[in-house]
Design a protein around this motif. Structure first.
Motif, PDB file in Angstrom:
ATOM      1  N   LEU A 299      40.797  38.051  43.378  1.00 27.90           N
ATOM      2  CA  LEU A 299      39.242  38.364  43.698  1.00 27.90           C
ATOM      3  C   LEU A 299      38.533  37.154  44.273  1.00 27.90           C
ATOM      4  O   LEU A 299      37.777  37.284  45.213  1.00 27.90           O
ATOM      5  N   LEU A 300      38.635  36.322  43.414  1.00 26.00           N
ATOM      6  CA  LEU A 300      37.933  34.954  43.637  1.00 26.00           C
ATOM      7  C   LEU A 300      38.238  34.447  45.087  1.00 26.00           C
ATOM      8  O   LEU A 300      37.611  33.900  45.898  1.00 26.00           O
ATOM      9  N   ASP A 301      39.597  34.315  45.214  1.00 24.78           N
ATOM     10  CA  ASP A 301      40.386  33.816  46.567  1.00 24.78           C
ATOM     11  C   ASP A 301      39.799  34.660  47.748  1.00 24.78           C
ATOM     12  O   ASP A 301      39.710  34.155  49.024  1.00 24.78           O
ATOM     13  N   HIS A 302      39.501  36.075  47.719  1.00 24.93           N
ATOM     14  CA  HIS A 302      39.701  36.728  48.895  1.00 24.93           C
ATOM     15  C   HIS A 302      38.425  37.590  48.803  1.00 24.93           C
ATOM     16  O   HIS A 302      38.080  38.505  49.678  1.00 24.93           O
ATOM     17  N   LYS A 303      37.306  37.377  48.007  1.00 27.24           N
ATOM     18  CA  LYS A 303      35.951  37.720  48.147  1.00 27.24           C
ATOM     19  C   LYS A 303      35.306  37.984  49.419  1.00 27.24           C
ATOM     20  O   LYS A 303      34.713  38.988  49.751  1.00 27.24           O
ATOM     21  N   ASP A 304      35.491  36.932  50.212  1.00 30.39           N
ATOM     22  CA  ASP A 304      34.906  36.869  51.709  1.00 30.39           C
ATOM     23  C   ASP A 304      35.182  38.195  52.395  1.00 30.39           C
ATOM     24  O   ASP A 304      34.471  38.505  53.393  1.00 30.39           O
ATOM     25  N   LYS A 305      36.371  38.695  52.154  1.00 31.50           N
ATOM     26  CA  LYS A 305      36.738  39.998  52.747  1.00 31.50           C
ATOM     27  C   LYS A 305      35.924  41.117  52.622  1.00 31.50           C
ATOM     28  O   LYS A 305      35.968  42.108  53.301  1.00 31.50           O
ATOM     29  N   ILE A 306      35.074  40.984  51.611  1.00 32.31           N
ATOM     30  CA  ILE A 306      34.279  42.078  51.534  1.00 32.31           C
ATOM     31  C   ILE A 306      33.269  42.392  52.504  1.00 32.31           C
ATOM     32  O   ILE A 306      32.868  43.547  52.976  1.00 32.31           O
TER      33      ILE A 306
ATOM     34  N   GLU B  83      44.092  45.179  52.092  1.00 26.39           N
ATOM     35  CA  GLU B  83      44.139  46.607  52.534  1.00 26.39           C
ATOM     36  C   GLU B  83      42.831  47.266  52.577  1.00 26.39           C
ATOM     37  O   GLU B  83      42.494  48.019  53.457  1.00 26.39           O
ATOM     38  N   ASP B  84      42.119  46.965  51.409  1.00 23.32           N
ATOM     39  CA  ASP B  84      40.804  47.740  50.912  1.00 23.32           C
ATOM     40  C   ASP B  84      39.944  46.695  50.170  1.00 23.32           C
ATOM     41  O   ASP B  84      40.146  46.771  49.044  1.00 23.32           O
ATOM     42  N   PRO B  85      39.060  46.124  50.791  1.00 22.28           N
ATOM     43  CA  PRO B  85      38.121  44.897  50.408  1.00 22.28           C
ATOM     44  C   PRO B  85      37.374  45.804  49.127  1.00 22.28           C
ATOM     45  O   PRO B  85      37.028  44.924  48.035  1.00 22.28           O
ATOM     46  N   VAL B  86      37.098  46.875  49.528  1.00 19.25           N
ATOM     47  CA  VAL B  86      36.043  47.652  48.632  1.00 19.25           C
ATOM     48  C   VAL B  86      36.717  47.548  47.077  1.00 19.25           C
ATOM     49  O   VAL B  86      36.006  47.840  46.316  1.00 19.25           O
ATOM     50  N   ARG B  87      38.141  47.504  46.838  1.00 22.02           N
ATOM     51  CA  ARG B  87      38.637  47.470  45.555  1.00 22.02           C
ATOM     52  C   ARG B  87      38.296  46.401  44.791  1.00 22.02           C
ATOM     53  O   ARG B  87      38.074  46.613  43.569  1.00 22.02           O
ATOM     54  N   MET B  88      37.725  45.172  45.423  1.00 22.85           N
ATOM     55  CA  MET B  88      37.017  44.078  44.735  1.00 22.85           C
ATOM     56  C   MET B  88      35.925  44.454  43.987  1.00 22.85           C
ATOM     57  O   MET B  88      35.634  44.112  42.886  1.00 22.85           O
TER      58      MET B  88
ATOM     59  N   ALA C  32      43.949  38.642  34.507  1.00 24.06           N
ATOM     60  CA  ALA C  32      43.906  37.243  35.199  1.00 24.06           C
ATOM     61  C   ALA C  32      44.315  37.182  36.752  1.00 24.06           C
ATOM     62  O   ALA C  32      43.643  36.622  37.564  1.00 24.06           O
ATOM     63  N   LYS C  33      45.475  37.808  37.148  1.00 24.42           N
ATOM     64  CA  LYS C  33      45.955  37.522  38.685  1.00 24.42           C
ATOM     65  C   LYS C  33      45.164  38.520  39.252  1.00 24.42           C
ATOM     66  O   LYS C  33      44.723  37.898  40.572  1.00 24.42           O
ATOM     67  N   THR C  34      44.525  39.593  38.772  1.00 27.85           N
ATOM     68  CA  THR C  34      43.541  40.272  39.835  1.00 27.85           C
ATOM     69  C   THR C  34      42.253  39.542  40.028  1.00 27.85           C
ATOM     70  O   THR C  34      41.791  39.551  40.866  1.00 27.85           O
ATOM     71  N   TYR C  35      41.894  38.730  39.139  1.00 29.48           N
ATOM     72  CA  TYR C  35      40.543  38.211  39.071  1.00 29.48           C
ATOM     73  C   TYR C  35      41.083  36.865  40.023  1.00 29.48           C
ATOM     74  O   TYR C  35      39.972  36.546  40.850  1.00 29.48           O
ATOM     75  N   GLU C  36      41.801  36.396  39.956  1.00 32.53           N
ATOM     76  CA  GLU C  36      42.298  35.114  40.838  1.00 32.53           C
ATOM     77  C   GLU C  36      42.122  35.528  42.305  1.00 32.53           C
ATOM     78  O   GLU C  36      41.460  34.763  43.104  1.00 32.53           O
TER      79      GLU C  36
ATOM     80  N   MET D 175      30.565  37.194  44.427  1.00 32.65           N
ATOM     81  CA  MET D 175      30.534  38.456  45.279  1.00 32.65           C
ATOM     82  C   MET D 175      29.303  38.799  45.517  1.00 32.65           C
ATOM     83  O   MET D 175      28.963  39.596  46.592  1.00 32.65           O
ATOM     84  N   PHE D 176      28.206  38.617  44.777  1.00 37.29           N
ATOM     85  CA  PHE D 176      26.744  38.953  45.168  1.00 37.29           C
ATOM     86  C   PHE D 176      26.555  38.074  46.319  1.00 37.29           C
ATOM     87  O   PHE D 176      25.689  38.536  47.376  1.00 37.29           O
ATOM     88  N   GLY D 177      26.636  36.833  46.437  1.00 34.37           N
ATOM     89  CA  GLY D 177      26.662  35.984  47.505  1.00 34.37           C
ATOM     90  C   GLY D 177      27.267  36.409  48.955  1.00 34.37           C
ATOM     91  O   GLY D 177      26.705  36.310  49.789  1.00 34.37           O
TER      92      GLY D 177
END
Ligand code: ATP
Ligand code: MG
Length: 493
Positions: free
Chosen positions: A254-261, A227-232, A248-252, A294-296
């Motif tokens: 985040l790792l899986d969907h970071k490209d949506k940033i 809904e809002d990738p800025v949340r990551m 843990a689930k939030t982190y997982e 995420m920096f990448g």
């Protein structure tokens, strides 16, 4: 998450009205006296519970934006993606939002929409002035609980607008306090504090996560990050600044969907980048961003460059720059965005410029090209405003001027408005690299010997150099042309 919230009475929590801004208290009371529900919400409540000084005080209420406007004369409505009231006081703005609700999938009845560049449709800033004529763009699922059919010739903008990918484009469906709590980002950000009984109201288990030191997204992490990738990015900021773990689930997710940033608005991301690195924990934030990849996503070229080695060492510049910035911020010094970006990315840009010079380009052209290339590399992720870009270029341009220590050049440079920023950069680079230390010491002494000149440089030019003084010698002052003919209104004779 429960229907009945946990109420933490005044005796069981540490929030005292003393620590809340008087203006926020005034707004809360005025809304209550006008018959509305009103709570202090978000980061203000979180920080007060943690014994930290809140950055700002946000209020949520059941009053609609137009009702808020009627109650407060000093009110301005802003924002399209998220419509808000700003109550203006002499030295502070209190943000008041009507309770929102996030529309569920069943309710949304999303028409299949052609996928498109959702990003291009987001307002560049959340707080743009309201454009009441804007309507949902074609190709996107417009979801509206209250869309009026009465105004057939000029449809009202939908209150909730999602892209075909599930990204929220507009978010103005009003709701109950509970709905408002569960549509917030993290449990620790969804606590309410009311002035009716001074209790804290917890719909989402935020108190427990505060105790455990956890950043936990509310609801399904994948849905909420989509809904809002800025949340990551916000998750990382809160983890670093508060010293919390990401659950843990939030982190997982985040790792899986970071490209949506990369789908988020680059202008909004520029604002977020400043919050990431200018709150005193920039280096820690940078480490988490690098660790999660995420920096990448935000800065792919710089990220790849950091991984390359020079003389057997990976590049440490960005982390060191952020340590420097953190020291300044923690000492109470304000670091401007152009200084931050120049310190973080200066070496990367200078290396680019060096390559261009070795290819035969003139030094200033090489620097200009390097800055432009760098900005072009990041513009689809982080959109640096032109003014900031020019200020970065000036800092790098000015570095060569430090070499000129003869004649009038140093005094002239010292008096230029860009001197202080350029010197800050020299101080950092010489400290990090061990180069130009003597030059830095020379300039430090020169600055000490010319305190008046320094003061002059710090002032806006018109204050110490009135227009007459700046006129080249011998040039006469131009008179206002004399009015010809009679003054308007003079009776004709
Ligand atoms: P800070 O200390 O940086 O101001 P904050 O938590 O107050 O942190 P704000 O950006 O001021 O952050 O937002 C206020 C509140 O609005 C948040 O605490 C959160 O409840 C909600 N919020 C902000 N951004 C989002 C978002 N992208 N999605 C959902 N809720 C959000
Ligand atoms: Mg806030």
């Amino acid at each position: 998450m429960s229907d009945t919230p946990v109420i933490i009475p005044r005796s069981d929590h540490p929030i005292s009205r003393k620590w809340i801004s008087q203006n926020a208290i005034r707004v809360l009371y005025r809304l209550k006296e006008s018959g509305h529900l009103a709570y202090l919400v978000g980061g203000g409540v979180r920080d007060l519970l943690l014994g930290r000084e809140p950055k700002d005080f946000d209020i949520a209420t059941d009053a609609k934006p137009n009702e808020i406007k009627k109650i407060f004369r000093n009110c301005r409505l802003i924002g399209r993606r998220f419509r808000l009231a700003h109550i203006h006081f002499h030295d502070e703005i209190i943000e008041v939002a009507t309770f929102r609700s996030s529309i569920t999938d069943e309710e949304s009845a999303v028409e299949t929409a052609a996928k498109g560049p959702a990003d291009a449709l987001l307002p560049t800033h959340d707080a743009l002035p309201v454009d009441s004529t804007a309507s949902g763009p074609p190709g996107f699922a417009a979801v509206s609980a209250v869309q009026s059919s009465a105004h057939a010739e000029r449809p009202r903008p939908p209150r909730m607008l999602k892209s075909g990918d599930g990204m929220i484009l507009r978010d103005n469906v009003f709701g109950t306090p509970e709905q408002d709590a569960i549509r917030r980002d993290f449990t620790v950000n969804a606590l309410f504090y009311g002035i009716a009984d001074y209790a804290v109201i917890d719909y989402v288990g935020g108190m427990e996560d505060l105790r455990k030191g956890l950043i936990r997204i509310i609801g399904d992490p994948v849905v909420r990050f989509t809904e809002d990738p800025v949340r990551m990015v916000r998750a990382v900021r809160f983890a670093a600044v508060l010293g919390f773990e990401i659950e843990a689930k939030t982190y997982e997710a985040l790792l899986d969907h970071k490209d949506k940033i990369a789908l988020a608005s680059p202008a909004r991301m520029y604002e977020e980048v400043q919050k990431l690195f200018l709150l005193g924990e920039g280096e820690k934030t940078f480490q988490i961003l690098r660790h999660t990849g995420m920096f990448g996503v935000l800065f792919p070229h710089v990220d790849a460059w950091i991984d390359t080695e020079e003389e057997g060492f990976p590049h440490i510049w960005v982390g060191k720059a952020l340590e420097w910035v953190d020291t300044c911020v923690q000492a109470g010094r304000k670091v401007q965005p152009h200084i931050l970006l120049c310190l973080m990315f200066g070496q990367y840009v200078e290396k680019k410029a060096a390559r261009l010079r070795s290819g035969g380009m003139a030094p200033l052209d090489a620097l200009d090209t390097a800055v432009a290339e760098f900005l072009a590399e990041i513009v689809t992720r982080v959109q640096v405003p032109r003014k900031v870009a020019l200020a970065i270029r000036e800092i790098l341009w000015n570095q060569g001027r430090f070499e000129k220590t003869q004649g009038k050049a140093p005094l002239y440079f010292l008096r230029r408005p860009g001197f202080a920023d350029a010197f800050e950069y020299l101080r950092f680079t010489s400290e990090l690299t061990g180069e130009r230390l003597e030059l830095r010491a020379w300039w430090k002494e020169f600055i000490r010997a010319h305190p008046v000149m320094q003061g002059e440089a710090a002032q806006p030019p018109e204050k110490h150099a009135p227009a007459q003084a700046r006129r080249p010698e011998g040039q006469k002052r131009r008179r206002r042309p004399r009015r010809r003919g009679p003054k308007p209104g003079t009776p004709k004779t």
